[in-house]
Design a protein around this motif. Structure first.
Motif, PDB file in Angstrom:
ATOM      1  N   HIS A  56     -24.301  30.287  38.484  1.00 54.11           N
ATOM      2  CA  HIS A  56     -23.745  29.762  37.234  1.00 54.11           C
ATOM      3  C   HIS A  56     -22.224  29.919  37.310  1.00 54.11           C
ATOM      4  CE1 HIS A  56     -27.683  29.363  35.295  1.00 54.11           C
ATOM      5  NE2 HIS A  56     -27.996  30.504  35.907  1.00 54.11           N
ATOM      6  N   HIS A  58     -18.345  29.242  35.714  1.00 46.01           N
ATOM      7  CA  HIS A  58     -17.498  28.958  34.547  1.00 46.01           C
ATOM      8  C   HIS A  58     -16.101  28.644  35.067  1.00 46.01           C
ATOM      9  CE1 HIS A  58     -16.043  29.100  30.430  1.00 46.01           C
ATOM     10  NE2 HIS A  58     -15.020  29.852  30.843  1.00 46.01           N
ATOM     11  N   LYS A  59     -15.593  27.508  34.678  1.00 45.50           N
ATOM     12  CA  LYS A  59     -14.290  27.077  35.169  1.00 45.50           C
ATOM     13  C   LYS A  59     -13.477  26.497  34.027  1.00 45.50           C
ATOM     14  CE  LYS A  59     -12.209  24.558  39.009  1.00 45.50           C
ATOM     15  NZ  LYS A  59     -11.787  25.793  39.690  1.00 45.50           N
ATOM     16  N   ILE A  60     -12.173  26.721  34.075  1.00 42.97           N
ATOM     17  CA  ILE A  60     -11.269  26.133  33.083  1.00 42.97           C
ATOM     18  C   ILE A  60     -10.394  25.101  33.778  1.00 42.97           C
ATOM     19  CG2 ILE A  60      -9.394  26.565  31.459  1.00 42.97           C
ATOM     20  CD1 ILE A  60     -10.542  29.311  30.965  1.00 42.97           C
ATOM     21  N   PRO A  92     -12.695  24.346  29.031  1.00 42.58           N
ATOM     22  CA  PRO A  92     -13.703  25.259  29.606  1.00 42.58           C
ATOM     23  C   PRO A  92     -14.958  24.482  30.008  1.00 42.58           C
ATOM     24  CG  PRO A  92     -13.641  25.491  27.234  1.00 42.58           C
ATOM     25  CD  PRO A  92     -12.567  24.511  27.582  1.00 42.58           C
ATOM     26  N   ASP A  94     -18.850  24.735  32.106  1.00 40.86           N
ATOM     27  CA  ASP A  94     -19.932  25.532  32.697  1.00 40.86           C
ATOM     28  C   ASP A  94     -20.809  24.627  33.559  1.00 40.86           C
ATOM     29  OD1 ASP A  94     -19.578  28.221  31.429  1.00 40.86           O
ATOM     30  OD2 ASP A  94     -19.804  27.026  29.607  1.00 40.86           O
ATOM     31  N   THR A  96     -24.101  24.648  36.761  1.00 39.57           N
ATOM     32  CA  THR A  96     -25.139  25.364  37.502  1.00 39.57           C
ATOM     33  C   THR A  96     -25.325  24.715  38.865  1.00 39.57           C
ATOM     34  OG1 THR A  96     -26.307  25.970  35.473  1.00 39.57           O
ATOM     35  CG2 THR A  96     -27.552  26.097  37.527  1.00 39.57           C
ATOM     36  N   SER A 132     -23.868  20.413  34.166  1.00 37.66           N
ATOM     37  CA  SER A 132     -22.473  20.719  33.859  1.00 37.66           C
ATOM     38  C   SER A 132     -22.190  20.255  32.441  1.00 37.66           C
ATOM     39  CB  SER A 132     -21.528  20.027  34.850  1.00 37.66           C
ATOM     40  OG  SER A 132     -21.568  18.624  34.700  1.00 37.66           O
ATOM     41  N   ASN A 135     -17.441  22.941  26.991  1.00 36.61           N
ATOM     42  CA  ASN A 135     -17.521  23.640  25.704  1.00 36.61           C
ATOM     43  C   ASN A 135     -16.419  23.071  24.804  1.00 36.61           C
ATOM     44  OD1 ASN A 135     -17.579  25.378  23.531  1.00 36.61           O
ATOM     45  ND2 ASN A 135     -17.872  27.213  24.784  1.00 36.61           N
TER      46      ASN A 135
END
Length: 225
Positions: A56, A58-60, A92, A94, A96, A132, A135
């Motif tokens: 998983h 998380h990228k900004i 932001p 997210d 997988t 993907s 947020n």
């Protein structure tokens, strides 16, 4: 009387010879090794698309731009930043990632046996982006009053850039190594169940994969929208 005794002895001898021949035949049949390869192939093929690792992420995704005026005058190029403010955005995201090994094409070509030792050469692992999302509630924007807001086309473009960045980072995550290790841990017990000692089993891939192989290992059809 002697004839009867002789006949009885001959019959007994014949019975013993027949019994000995049958016993030898049964012994040879018991000692004949059973070919477990077809059964092994069938069992491994049942794994089909075996998922062996999941990450998983998380990228900004960030973007910063300014209005510029570009052109040329009298064969002289110019590139001027206009003092009308800039735009910044932080998105932001997210995602997988899943790694799997597809055993549907597993065959005798993937097996090498030497005596009691057996080597299983597994198909190449594959990685897919299964989901993907952005947020939207946590997106941060800074837009000058003299500039227009980010439009849907720009947002989609930044999201695509985020996906591409995640895919390019796959070699740094170790997901390929994890997929290989977990695939081996799944296959070995199946082979042990067929009568092979664990110490005589070797599970390998056809090569040691590097970051240069990621494009061939990534399942492009899986990119989630």
């Amino acid at each position: 009387m002697k004839k009867n005794i002789t006949a009885m002895l001959c019959a007994a001898a014949s019975t013993l010879v027949l019994y000995a021949c049958n016993a030898q035949t049964e012994t040879r049949q018991e000692q004949q090794p059973v070919d477990t390869i077809p059964m092994m192939i069938m069992q491994i093929q049942k794994c089909a698309k075996l998922y062996t690792a999941e990450y998983h992420v998380h990228k900004i995704v960030t973007h910063d731009d300014q209005m510029k005026l570009k052109g040329s005058i009298l064969a002289q190029d110019f590139n001027i930043t206009l003092p009308i403010g800039n735009r910044k955005i932080a998105i932001p995201m997210d995602a997988t990632l899943k790694a799997y090994v597809d055993f549907s094409g597993f065959s005798e070509k993937n097996i090498q046996r030497s005596g009691n030792r057996i080597e299983i050469i597994l198909p190449d692992p594959k990685v897919e982006l299964t989901s993907s999302k952005i947020n939207h509630a946590e997106i941060k924007k800074q837009v000058s009053i003299l500039r227009s807001n980010f439009n849907d086309e720009e947002m989609t473009n930044y999201e695509n850039q985020g996906r591409a960045s995640i895919i390019n980072d796959i070699p740094k995550m170790g997901i390929i190594n994890m997929a290989q290790e977990n695939a081996a841990n799944t296959i070995i017990p199946m082979i042990v169940a067929l009568g092979y000692p664990e110490e005589s089993i070797k599970v390998t891939f056809r090569k040691q994969f590097t970051s240069n192989d990621i494009h061939s290992l990534f399942d492009a059809k899986s990119i989630a929208k």
